[in-house]
Motif scaffolding. Structure first.
Motif, PDB file in Angstrom:
ATOM      1  N   SER A  15      45.099 -22.732  37.694  1.00 53.13           N
ATOM      2  CA  SER A  15      45.066 -21.646  36.567  1.00 53.13           C
ATOM      3  C   SER A  15      46.262 -21.936  35.883  1.00 53.13           C
ATOM      4  CB  SER A  15      44.984 -20.302  37.404  1.00 53.13           C
ATOM      5  OG  SER A  15      46.119 -20.145  38.147  1.00 53.13           O
ATOM      6  N   SER A  16      46.394 -20.865  34.884  1.00 53.65           N
ATOM      7  CA  SER A  16      47.626 -21.321  33.729  1.00 53.65           C
ATOM      8  C   SER A  16      48.907 -20.558  34.571  1.00 53.65           C
ATOM      9  CB  SER A  16      47.505 -20.481  32.559  1.00 53.65           C
ATOM     10  OG  SER A  16      47.045 -19.188  32.909  1.00 53.65           O
ATOM     11  N   GLU A  17      48.651 -19.727  35.809  1.00 55.22           N
ATOM     12  CA  GLU A  17      49.627 -19.345  36.471  1.00 55.22           C
ATOM     13  C   GLU A  17      50.223 -20.124  37.548  1.00 55.22           C
ATOM     14  OE1 GLU A  17      46.843 -17.712  36.015  1.00 55.22           O
ATOM     15  OE2 GLU A  17      47.646 -16.261  34.392  1.00 55.22           O
ATOM     16  N   GLY A  18      49.647 -21.390  37.804  1.00 58.03           N
ATOM     17  CA  GLY A  18      49.857 -22.357  38.843  1.00 58.03           C
ATOM     18  C   GLY A  18      49.323 -22.220  40.084  1.00 58.03           C
ATOM     19  N   HIS A  19      48.186 -21.591  39.997  1.00 59.62           N
ATOM     20  CA  HIS A  19      47.454 -21.395  41.437  1.00 59.62           C
ATOM     21  C   HIS A  19      46.279 -22.038  41.349  1.00 59.62           C
ATOM     22  CE1 HIS A  19      48.984 -17.023  42.458  1.00 59.62           C
ATOM     23  NE2 HIS A  19      50.041 -17.710  42.235  1.00 59.62           N
ATOM     24  N   ILE A  20      45.882 -22.579  42.569  1.00 59.09           N
ATOM     25  CA  ILE A  20      44.680 -23.335  42.514  1.00 59.09           C
ATOM     26  C   ILE A  20      43.458 -22.782  43.524  1.00 59.09           C
ATOM     27  CG2 ILE A  20      46.023 -25.502  42.457  1.00 59.09           C
ATOM     28  CD1 ILE A  20      45.682 -26.132  45.229  1.00 59.09           C
ATOM     29  N   LEU A  21      42.393 -23.324  43.414  1.00 61.16           N
ATOM     30  CA  LEU A  21      41.371 -22.939  44.360  1.00 61.16           C
ATOM     31  C   LEU A  21      40.572 -24.315  44.547  1.00 61.16           C
ATOM     32  CD1 LEU A  21      38.242 -23.035  43.121  1.00 61.16           C
ATOM     33  CD2 LEU A  21      39.024 -20.714  42.252  1.00 61.16           C
ATOM     34  N   LEU A  22      39.857 -24.340  45.848  1.00 67.52           N
ATOM     35  CA  LEU A  22      39.245 -25.747  46.317  1.00 67.52           C
ATOM     36  C   LEU A  22      37.814 -25.511  46.141  1.00 67.52           C
ATOM     37  CD1 LEU A  22      41.817 -26.729  49.139  1.00 67.52           C
ATOM     38  CD2 LEU A  22      41.780 -27.399  46.530  1.00 67.52           C
ATOM     39  N   SER A  23      36.942 -26.083  46.094  1.00 71.67           N
ATOM     40  CA  SER A  23      35.532 -25.981  45.997  1.00 71.67           C
ATOM     41  C   SER A  23      34.795 -27.322  46.435  1.00 71.67           C
ATOM     42  CB  SER A  23      34.956 -25.621  44.626  1.00 71.67           C
ATOM     43  OG  SER A  23      33.619 -25.399  44.861  1.00 71.67           O
ATOM     44  N   THR A  24      33.560 -27.424  47.329  1.00 69.99           N
ATOM     45  CA  THR A  24      32.898 -28.461  47.573  1.00 69.99           C
ATOM     46  C   THR A  24      31.322 -27.992  47.551  1.00 69.99           C
ATOM     47  OG1 THR A  24      32.917 -27.785  49.903  1.00 69.99           O
ATOM     48  CG2 THR A  24      34.600 -29.636  49.067  1.00 69.99           C
ATOM     49  N   SER A  25      30.645 -28.803  47.449  1.00 68.90           N
ATOM     50  CA  SER A  25      29.082 -28.628  47.311  1.00 68.90           C
ATOM     51  C   SER A  25      28.090 -29.823  47.803  1.00 68.90           C
ATOM     52  CB  SER A  25      28.726 -28.179  45.843  1.00 68.90           C
ATOM     53  OG  SER A  25      27.419 -27.966  45.904  1.00 68.90           O
ATOM     54  N   HIS A  26      27.512 -29.750  48.961  1.00 65.67           N
ATOM     55  CA  HIS A  26      26.924 -30.897  49.295  1.00 65.67           C
ATOM     56  C   HIS A  26      25.737 -31.004  48.345  1.00 65.67           C
ATOM     57  CE1 HIS A  26      28.537 -32.486  53.023  1.00 65.67           C
ATOM     58  NE2 HIS A  26      28.361 -31.160  53.569  1.00 65.67           N
ATOM     59  N   LYS A  27      25.154 -32.406  48.211  1.00 66.00           N
ATOM     60  CA  LYS A  27      24.101 -32.774  47.114  1.00 66.00           C
ATOM     61  C   LYS A  27      23.208 -33.572  48.183  1.00 66.00           C
ATOM     62  CE  LYS A  27      27.383 -32.283  43.327  1.00 66.00           C
ATOM     63  NZ  LYS A  27      27.976 -32.902  42.194  1.00 66.00           N
ATOM     64  N   ARG A  28      21.988 -32.825  48.022  1.00 67.67           N
ATOM     65  CA  ARG A  28      20.669 -33.571  48.926  1.00 67.67           C
ATOM     66  C   ARG A  28      19.871 -34.088  47.827  1.00 67.67           C
ATOM     67  NH1 ARG A  28      20.244 -31.230  53.972  1.00 67.67           N
ATOM     68  NH2 ARG A  28      21.566 -29.043  54.273  1.00 67.67           N
ATOM     69  N   LEU A  29      19.290 -35.125  48.314  1.00 68.83           N
ATOM     70  CA  LEU A  29      18.391 -35.732  47.468  1.00 68.83           C
ATOM     71  C   LEU A  29      17.092 -35.125  47.194  1.00 68.83           C
ATOM     72  CD1 LEU A  29      18.240 -39.499  49.227  1.00 68.83           C
ATOM     73  CD2 LEU A  29      19.474 -38.803  47.129  1.00 68.83           C
ATOM     74  N   ASN A  30      16.916 -35.010  45.937  1.00 75.57           N
ATOM     75  CA  ASN A  30      15.562 -34.556  45.696  1.00 75.57           C
ATOM     76  C   ASN A  30      14.196 -35.229  46.230  1.00 75.57           C
ATOM     77  OD1 ASN A  30      13.067 -33.606  43.891  1.00 75.57           O
ATOM     78  ND2 ASN A  30      14.637 -32.736  42.482  1.00 75.57           N
ATOM     79  N   LYS A  31      13.489 -34.440  47.013  1.00 78.65           N
ATOM     80  CA  LYS A  31      12.431 -35.068  47.728  1.00 78.65           C
ATOM     81  C   LYS A  31      11.373 -35.470  46.957  1.00 78.65           C
ATOM     82  CE  LYS A  31      13.117 -32.082  51.602  1.00 78.65           C
ATOM     83  NZ  LYS A  31      12.317 -30.762  52.690  1.00 78.65           N
TER      84      LYS A  31
END
Length: 254
Positions: free
Chosen positions: A107-123
Protein backbone atom coordinates in the motif's frame (compact mmCIF):
# COMPACT_ATOMS: atom_id res chain seq x y z
CA UNK A 1 10.54 -2.01 -0.05
CA UNK A 2 11.18 -4.64 -2.74
CA UNK A 3 14.89 -4.87 -2.01
CA UNK A 4 14.19 -4.82 1.73
CA UNK A 5 11.80 -7.78 1.43
CA UNK A 6 14.22 -9.74 -0.75
CA UNK A 7 16.85 -9.33 1.96
CA UNK A 8 14.38 -9.85 4.84
CA UNK A 9 13.15 -13.16 3.42
CA UNK A 10 16.67 -14.09 2.32
CA UNK A 11 15.63 -15.04 -1.20
CA UNK A 12 18.76 -16.51 -2.84
CA UNK A 13 20.29 -14.09 -5.35
CA UNK A 14 20.24 -16.69 -8.12
CA UNK A 15 16.42 -16.76 -7.85
CA UNK A 16 15.98 -12.96 -7.73
CA UNK A 17 14.82 -11.02 -10.80
CA UNK A 18 13.13 -7.90 -9.32
CA UNK A 19 12.04 -6.52 -12.68
CA UNK A 20 8.94 -4.61 -13.69
CA UNK A 21 6.21 -6.35 -15.66
CA UNK A 22 3.98 -4.31 -18.02
CA UNK A 23 0.35 -4.37 -16.91
CA UNK A 24 -0.73 -5.28 -20.43
CA UNK A 25 1.17 -8.57 -20.12
CA UNK A 26 -1.48 -9.71 -17.65
CA UNK A 27 -4.32 -8.95 -20.07
CA UNK A 28 -3.03 -11.50 -22.58
CA UNK A 29 -2.32 -14.21 -19.99
CA UNK A 30 -5.83 -14.44 -18.54
CA UNK A 31 -9.42 -13.88 -19.53
CA UNK A 32 -9.85 -10.70 -17.48
CA UNK A 33 -13.12 -8.83 -17.61
CA UNK A 34 -13.29 -5.18 -18.66
CA UNK A 35 -13.69 -4.13 -15.02
CA UNK A 36 -10.67 -6.23 -13.97
CA UNK A 37 -8.56 -4.60 -16.67
CA UNK A 38 -9.73 -1.18 -15.49
CA UNK A 39 -8.65 -2.09 -11.93
CA UNK A 40 -5.17 -2.99 -13.16
CA UNK A 41 -4.90 0.36 -14.91
CA UNK A 42 -6.39 2.61 -12.22
CA UNK A 43 -5.57 0.89 -8.90
CA UNK A 44 -2.08 -0.52 -9.55
CA UNK A 45 1.04 1.65 -9.69
CA UNK A 46 3.42 -1.11 -10.75
CA UNK A 47 3.88 -4.90 -10.88
CA UNK A 48 7.25 -6.58 -10.34
CA UNK A 49 8.53 -10.11 -10.76
CA UNK A 50 10.58 -10.47 -7.57
CA UNK A 51 11.71 -14.06 -7.93
CA UNK A 52 11.31 -17.28 -9.87
CA UNK A 53 11.99 -20.41 -7.87
CA UNK A 54 12.52 -23.51 -9.95
CA UNK A 55 14.81 -26.52 -10.24
CA UNK A 56 17.53 -24.46 -11.91
CA UNK A 57 17.54 -21.46 -9.56
CA UNK A 58 16.89 -23.27 -6.27
CA UNK A 59 17.76 -26.93 -6.90
CA UNK A 60 14.24 -27.92 -5.81
CA UNK A 61 12.56 -30.82 -7.64
CA UNK A 62 9.45 -30.10 -9.67
CA UNK A 63 6.19 -31.66 -8.51
CA UNK A 64 3.71 -33.35 -10.79
CA UNK A 65 0.73 -35.61 -10.18
CA UNK A 66 -2.88 -35.87 -11.40
CA UNK A 67 -3.84 -32.61 -9.66
CA UNK A 68 -0.77 -30.37 -9.77
CA UNK A 69 2.10 -29.51 -12.08
CA UNK A 70 4.46 -27.19 -10.23
CA UNK A 71 7.62 -26.43 -12.21
CA UNK A 72 8.02 -22.88 -10.87
CA UNK A 73 6.94 -20.77 -7.91
CA UNK A 74 6.87 -17.07 -8.76
CA UNK A 75 6.95 -14.14 -6.35
CA UNK A 76 5.00 -11.11 -7.52
CA UNK A 77 5.13 -7.67 -5.89
CA UNK A 78 2.32 -5.21 -6.60
CA UNK A 79 2.48 -1.51 -5.68
CA UNK A 80 -1.03 -0.16 -5.21
CA UNK A 81 -2.34 3.37 -5.63
CA UNK A 82 -5.37 2.47 -3.51
CA UNK A 83 -6.49 -0.61 -1.58
CA UNK A 84 -10.05 -0.31 -2.88
CA UNK A 85 -11.36 -3.62 -4.31
CA UNK A 86 -8.26 -5.36 -2.93
CA UNK A 87 -9.81 -8.85 -2.95
CA UNK A 88 -10.77 -8.54 -6.61
CA UNK A 89 -7.27 -7.37 -7.48
CA UNK A 90 -5.74 -10.30 -5.57
CA UNK A 91 -8.01 -12.74 -7.41
CA UNK A 92 -7.24 -11.18 -10.79
CA UNK A 93 -3.47 -11.39 -10.28
CA UNK A 94 -3.63 -15.05 -9.23
CA UNK A 95 -5.88 -15.80 -12.20
CA UNK A 96 -3.47 -14.09 -14.59
CA UNK A 97 -0.49 -16.35 -13.89
CA UNK A 98 -0.67 -20.14 -14.45
CA UNK A 99 2.15 -20.87 -11.99
CA UNK A 100 1.64 -20.76 -8.21
CA UNK A 101 2.17 -17.18 -7.03
CA UNK A 102 3.43 -15.78 -3.75
CA UNK A 103 1.77 -12.39 -4.00
CA UNK A 104 2.96 -9.37 -2.02
CA UNK A 105 0.67 -6.34 -2.16
CA UNK A 106 2.11 -3.01 -1.03
CA UNK A 107 0.00 0.00 0.00
CA UNK A 108 0.99 3.65 -0.31
CA UNK A 109 1.20 3.73 3.52
CA UNK A 110 4.03 1.18 3.52
CA UNK A 111 1.95 -1.79 4.67
CA UNK A 112 1.91 -5.16 2.93
CA UNK A 113 -0.27 -8.23 2.71
CA UNK A 114 0.68 -11.70 1.51
CA UNK A 115 -1.45 -14.05 -0.56
CA UNK A 116 -1.22 -17.52 -2.07
CA UNK A 117 -3.54 -19.68 -4.15
CA UNK A 118 -2.95 -23.28 -5.19
CA UNK A 119 -3.65 -24.07 -8.85
CA UNK A 120 -5.00 -27.44 -9.81
CA UNK A 121 -4.92 -28.92 -13.27
CA UNK A 122 -8.20 -28.66 -15.14
CA UNK A 123 -9.50 -32.22 -15.43
CA UNK A 124 -10.93 -31.54 -18.88
CA UNK A 125 -7.90 -29.65 -20.22
CA UNK A 126 -4.51 -30.29 -18.61
CA UNK A 127 -3.08 -27.16 -20.28
CA UNK A 128 -5.31 -25.00 -18.04
CA UNK A 129 -5.52 -24.58 -14.27
CA UNK A 130 -8.28 -24.08 -11.74
CA UNK A 131 -7.44 -21.33 -9.25
CA UNK A 132 -8.36 -22.07 -5.65
CA UNK A 133 -9.79 -19.44 -3.31
CA UNK A 134 -6.83 -17.21 -2.33
CA UNK A 135 -5.43 -17.33 1.20
CA UNK A 136 -4.41 -13.84 2.34
CA UNK A 137 -3.15 -12.02 5.39
CA UNK A 138 -4.46 -8.71 6.67
CA UNK A 139 -2.40 -5.56 6.10
CA UNK A 140 0.60 -5.18 8.39
CA UNK A 141 3.72 -3.05 8.77
CA UNK A 142 6.72 -5.26 7.90
CA UNK A 143 9.23 -2.79 9.37
CA UNK A 144 7.98 -3.06 12.95
CA UNK A 145 10.56 -5.11 14.83
CA UNK A 146 9.90 -7.52 17.68
CA UNK A 147 6.24 -8.05 16.80
CA UNK A 148 4.26 -11.19 16.03
CA UNK A 149 4.33 -10.17 12.36
CA UNK A 150 8.11 -10.13 12.56
CA UNK A 151 7.85 -13.75 13.73
CA UNK A 152 5.65 -14.48 10.71
CA UNK A 153 8.30 -13.07 8.37
CA UNK A 154 10.94 -15.12 10.20
CA UNK A 155 8.92 -18.25 9.42
CA UNK A 156 8.86 -17.26 5.74
CA UNK A 157 12.63 -16.85 5.44
CA UNK A 158 13.40 -19.08 2.48
CA UNK A 159 15.96 -21.26 4.26
CA UNK A 160 13.27 -22.16 6.85
CA UNK A 161 10.87 -23.53 4.23
CA UNK A 162 10.41 -27.09 3.00
CA UNK A 163 12.69 -27.94 0.08
CA UNK A 164 11.23 -31.39 -0.65
CA UNK A 165 9.74 -30.12 -3.92
CA UNK A 166 8.11 -27.02 -5.38
CA UNK A 167 4.67 -28.02 -4.12
CA UNK A 168 5.94 -28.49 -0.57
CA UNK A 169 7.68 -25.09 -0.46
CA UNK A 170 4.54 -23.37 -1.73
CA UNK A 171 2.29 -25.27 0.68
CA UNK A 172 4.65 -24.35 3.52
CA UNK A 173 4.29 -20.66 2.65
CA UNK A 174 0.51 -20.96 2.40
CA UNK A 175 0.23 -22.66 5.79
CA UNK A 176 2.16 -19.82 7.46
CA UNK A 177 -0.06 -17.27 5.71
CA UNK A 178 -3.10 -19.10 7.09
CA UNK A 179 -1.64 -18.66 10.57
CA UNK A 180 -1.92 -14.88 10.23
CA UNK A 181 -5.56 -15.15 11.27
CA UNK A 182 -4.34 -16.68 14.52
CA UNK A 183 -2.35 -13.48 15.13
CA UNK A 184 -5.55 -11.46 14.79
CA UNK A 185 -7.46 -13.77 17.13
CA UNK A 186 -4.97 -14.43 19.94
CA UNK A 187 -1.97 -12.21 19.19
CA UNK A 188 0.38 -15.18 18.74
CA UNK A 189 1.69 -17.49 16.03
CA UNK A 190 2.89 -21.12 16.25
CA UNK A 191 6.56 -21.45 17.07
CA UNK A 192 7.12 -24.62 15.04
CA UNK A 193 5.72 -26.50 12.05
CA UNK A 194 4.75 -29.40 14.33
CA UNK A 195 2.36 -27.20 16.28
CA UNK A 196 1.25 -25.29 13.18
CA UNK A 197 -0.83 -28.16 11.79
CA UNK A 198 -2.76 -28.56 15.03
CA UNK A 199 -3.25 -24.79 15.27
CA UNK A 200 -4.69 -24.63 11.75
CA UNK A 201 -7.01 -27.58 12.41
CA UNK A 202 -8.30 -25.83 15.54
CA UNK A 203 -8.58 -22.57 13.59
CA UNK A 204 -10.81 -24.36 11.06
CA UNK A 205 -13.12 -25.30 13.94
CA UNK A 206 -13.19 -21.67 15.11
CA UNK A 207 -14.11 -20.50 11.61
CA UNK A 208 -16.94 -23.04 11.47
CA UNK A 209 -18.21 -21.89 14.88
CA UNK A 210 -18.19 -18.25 13.72
CA UNK A 211 -20.22 -19.18 10.63
CA UNK A 212 -22.69 -21.10 12.79
CA UNK A 213 -23.07 -18.07 15.08
CA UNK A 214 -23.76 -15.81 12.10
CA UNK A 215 -26.39 -18.21 10.77
CA UNK A 216 -28.07 -18.54 14.17
CA UNK A 217 -28.09 -14.76 14.60
CA UNK A 218 -29.84 -14.40 11.24
CA UNK A 219 -32.42 -17.00 12.26
CA UNK A 220 -32.92 -15.25 15.61
CA UNK A 221 -33.42 -11.88 13.94
CA UNK A 222 -36.26 -13.23 11.81
CA UNK A 223 -37.89 -15.17 14.64
CA UNK A 224 -41.02 -13.71 16.34
CA UNK A 225 -41.73 -16.49 18.84
CA UNK A 226 -40.08 -15.68 22.21
CA UNK A 227 -39.45 -19.33 23.06
CA UNK A 228 -37.73 -19.94 19.72
CA UNK A 229 -35.66 -16.78 20.18
CA UNK A 230 -34.44 -18.02 23.56
CA UNK A 231 -33.60 -21.44 22.13
CA UNK A 232 -31.55 -19.79 19.39
CA UNK A 233 -29.92 -17.54 21.99
CA UNK A 234 -28.77 -20.60 23.95
CA UNK A 235 -27.42 -22.22 20.78
CA UNK A 236 -25.41 -19.05 20.05
CA UNK A 237 -24.00 -19.08 23.58
CA UNK A 238 -22.92 -22.73 23.17
CA UNK A 239 -21.15 -21.88 19.91
CA UNK A 240 -19.42 -18.93 21.58
CA UNK A 241 -18.27 -21.20 24.39
CA UNK A 242 -16.78 -23.54 21.79
CA UNK A 243 -15.00 -20.59 20.16
CA UNK A 244 -13.47 -19.56 23.48
CA UNK A 245 -12.41 -23.14 24.17
CA UNK A 246 -10.72 -23.47 20.78
CA UNK A 247 -9.00 -20.09 21.15
CA UNK A 248 -7.58 -21.18 24.49
CA UNK A 249 -6.28 -24.36 22.84
CA UNK A 250 -4.60 -22.21 20.16
CA UNK A 251 -3.00 -19.98 22.84
CA UNK A 252 -1.55 -23.02 24.55
CA UNK A 253 -0.17 -24.38 21.27
CA UNK A 254 1.48 -21.04 20.47
Amino acid sequence: MREWLINRLQIPQRAVLNRKIPKKAFFTQADLSASEKEMFISRIEGIYLLSVMNQQSMNIPIFQDDEFNYAEVVWIYVELRTVKNINRIIGAVHKSIPNPVVLIMSSSEGHILLSTSHKRLNKNDKTKVVVEQPTSTDWFNPNEGRTVYSNLLNSLVVSNLSFENLYSIYEDIQQWIKCEEVIRLVGKIPTSKDKREEVINTLNNVQKNFKDVEQLQLEQKGQVDFGEKMELHMKIKRQEQQINLHLQQIRELC
